[in-house]
Design an enzyme around this catalytic site. Structure first.
Site, PDB file in Angstrom:
ATOM      1  N   SER A 136      -5.493   1.439   4.575  1.00 53.57           N
ATOM      2  CA  SER A 136      -4.103   1.236   4.021  1.00 53.57           C
ATOM      3  C   SER A 136      -3.144   1.304   5.393  1.00 53.57           C
ATOM      4  CB  SER A 136      -3.662   2.113   3.262  1.00 53.57           C
ATOM      5  OG  SER A 136      -4.488   2.406   1.950  1.00 53.57           O
ATOM      6  N   SER A 166       2.802   3.504  -7.068  1.00 52.76           N
ATOM      7  CA  SER A 166       1.575   3.579  -6.503  1.00 52.76           C
ATOM      8  C   SER A 166       1.109   2.965  -5.422  1.00 52.76           C
ATOM      9  CB  SER A 166       0.567   3.463  -7.714  1.00 52.76           C
ATOM     10  OG  SER A 166       0.450   1.926  -8.067  1.00 52.76           O
ATOM     11  N   LYS A 167      -0.131   2.947  -4.892  1.00 54.86           N
ATOM     12  CA  LYS A 167      -0.716   2.521  -3.857  1.00 54.86           C
ATOM     13  C   LYS A 167      -0.702   1.029  -4.344  1.00 54.86           C
ATOM     14  CE  LYS A 167      -4.714   1.915  -0.756  1.00 54.86           C
ATOM     15  NZ  LYS A 167      -4.909   0.532  -1.240  1.00 54.86           N
ATOM     16  N   ARG A 168      -1.141   0.706  -5.552  1.00 55.33           N
ATOM     17  CA  ARG A 168      -1.451  -0.675  -5.983  1.00 55.33           C
ATOM     18  C   ARG A 168      -0.016  -1.484  -5.879  1.00 55.33           C
ATOM     19  NH1 ARG A 168      -4.465  -0.988 -11.779  1.00 55.33           N
ATOM     20  NH2 ARG A 168      -5.972   0.028 -10.157  1.00 55.33           N
TER      21      ARG A 168
END
Length: 505
Positions: A289, A264-266
């Site tokens: 991002s 994920s982006k996290r």
């Protein structure tokens, strides 16, 4: 394959394109090109509530940067267009009505409150509410299967909200085939009656997806594993329409670096690596991002490492150009298990592709990001790049590896100074200045011969000379060959730097 291969990549414009999506696009592209087929981009924007302005442009720019541009899509070779589902809205209602007429779908007038009450009632009994064969005709739910034709028409004419649901078959065993996962069997009694057409007049993904794939003559659907639970419904829809279904292949998930859970982006934010191909800024400016491009990755490196997330060539070879990937790609060699994302391996690929770049091209990129180089000849910068790029992973690394080629050190590393500067160092460095000044043909070879010859002849330890010399030139005990540095910065600058060190001792 008798039909011309046609595949599609069908992202939703709801934000930046995750590298998992890029991997899906890449595998579609490789399969199409391997078989002389077409790679189609279709924008699936039926969910207008999640639509993000600019997301479609971001998708196109990302694919183009990676070198996997589409053959057909919005504003390009639109022989099966339009390629945005929002522009095909009227088309889907026609096919939804066809399913109702054939008895494969029905109108449902249940309100959100009624459905919520049903769910809660089931939960109180320890059950899960599923809208399907076991309750759709028992009178508690409001649909055209329990209403008369006249009652159904009256509700529609009165403008009551309705959805169109697929009528999943009862007591059947559905046989499914996936190129990657093999044969599967599904008991249709466990399937719910999915909504195909929403009350806002837009189709759901399921209906639009099937209709578009059929009308665009898609032969192979290659998509992420998350769509595997939808395969049964999609096959049933093809059966209901009497259409030949494409072949399906569901790609494995890209897993976190730990190997547990979907990337994920996290994860990227937490561990300091990108998960998007390009930099992204939300229209509201609240979500920013970084991308692989802005981090200094080469598109060839991104494509190469993405190809290995779920696929392997069956050999030890790891470096593949896009053309080589097309030649060697085979869905039969795509794994079922999830592919663990390795940030260090992505850097390894980028380091390799860095070494393949022309020094002049890298020099131009380097110059563009460092204002200190604005007045320096790019050809000189290219010579510097040639000396230091082997130790670099990104162009951003160049300055730390080469700043001393452009500016004299103003301070000396404390630890290095203690190691390099001894009693008598000033006298040794004074003699080195003399050797430098008397080297008329100022080349790497002549400098090396003169200085190393003097060291040998006088039986001096090389470290007593070479360490303080490097410290004078660089400011630390690092960098490429000392004689390369001296040659590059020239005689006058070399002498000046050695004199500065002597004055500091």
């Amino acid at each position: 394959m008798s039909k011309k291969v046609r595949v599609r990549f069908a992202p939703s414009p709801t934000g930046p394109l995750h590298i998992g999506g890029v991997r899906t696009a890449l595998f579609n592209y490789l399969f199409a090109k391997k078989h002389g087929g077409d790679f189609v981009l279709r924008i699936e924007d039926t969910d207008q509530n999640r639509y993000v302005e600019g997301a479609e442009d971001y998708i196109v720019e990302s694919l183009n940067w990676c070198g996997i541009s589409f053959d057909e899509g919005p504003n390009k070779n639109e022989k099966f267009g339009p390629y945005r589902q929002s522009e095909r809205k009227d088309l889907y209602k026609q096919y939804a009505d066809e399913l109702v007429a054939s008895g494969n779908a029905y109108y449902a007038f249940d309100t959100a409150e009624q459905l919520d009450a049903e769910r809660k009632g089931h939960e109180e009994k320890g059950k899960t509410f599923i809208y399907n064969w076991h309750n759709r005709e028992r009178g508690r739910l409001v649909n055209s299967l329990v209403l008369t034709e006249a009652e159904t028409k009256a509700k529609i004419d009165a403008g009551e909200d309705f959805v169109i649901r697929f009528k999943s078959p009862q007591d059947e065993t559905l046989h499914l085939t996936d190129i990657i996962r093999g044969n599967m069997k599904i008991d249709t009694n466990v399937l719910d009656d999915k909504v195909l057409f929403k009350s806002d007049g837009m189709p759901t993904y399921h209906l639009a997806n099937i209709v578009d794939d059929h009308l665009m003559e898609i032969t192979h659907v290659i998509r992420g594993e998350e769509w595997l639970p939808s395969l049964a419904l999609h096959q049933l829809l093809y059966n209901a329409f009497g259409w030949e279904a494409p072949e399906f292949a569901h790609l494995p998930l890209i897993l976190k670096p730990t190997g547990k859970g979907k990337l994920s982006k996290r994860d990227g934010d937490k561990m300091g690596f990108p998960v998007f191909p390009l930099q992204y800024m939300s229209p509201q400016g609240t979500d920013h991002s970084i991308g692989y491009k802005e981090e200094g990755y080469f598109p060839e490196a991104v494509v190469n490492f993405l190809a290995f997330l779920g696929w392997n060539p069956g050999t030890e070879q790891e470096i593949f150009s896009l053309e080589q990937l097309v030649a060697d790609f085979d869905l039969a060699r795509v794994n079922k298990a999830g592919a663990r994302f390795d940030p260090d391996k992505t850097k390894w690929f980028n380091h390799h592709y860095m070494q393949q770049q022309l020094d002049l091209d890298l020099a131009e990129q380097f110059k563009a990001i460092r204002p200190e180089l604005s007045n320096i000849d790019v050809n000189y910068i290219a010579l510097v790049v040639g000396l230091i790029k082997e130790r670099a992973t990104f162009v951003n690394d160049f300055w730390d590896l080469s700043h001393f080629f452009f500016t004299a050190p103003t301070a000396y590393d404390e630890k290095a100074s203690k190691k390099a500067l001894k009693e008598g160092t000033a006298d040794v460095m004074t003699k080195v200045i003399e050797l430098v000044n008397t080297t008329d043909d100022f080349t790497v070879e002549n400098l090396q011969t003169n200085i190393k010859g003097w060291i040998t002849d006088n039986e001096i330890g090389f470290g007593k000379v070479m360490m303080p010399l490097r410290l004078a030139l660089v400011g630390a005990l690092q960098g490429p060959d000392v004689f390369d540095i001296m040659y590059m910065i020239g005689k006058t600058e070399t002498v000046s730097r050695i004199e500065n060190l002597i004055n500091q001792i």
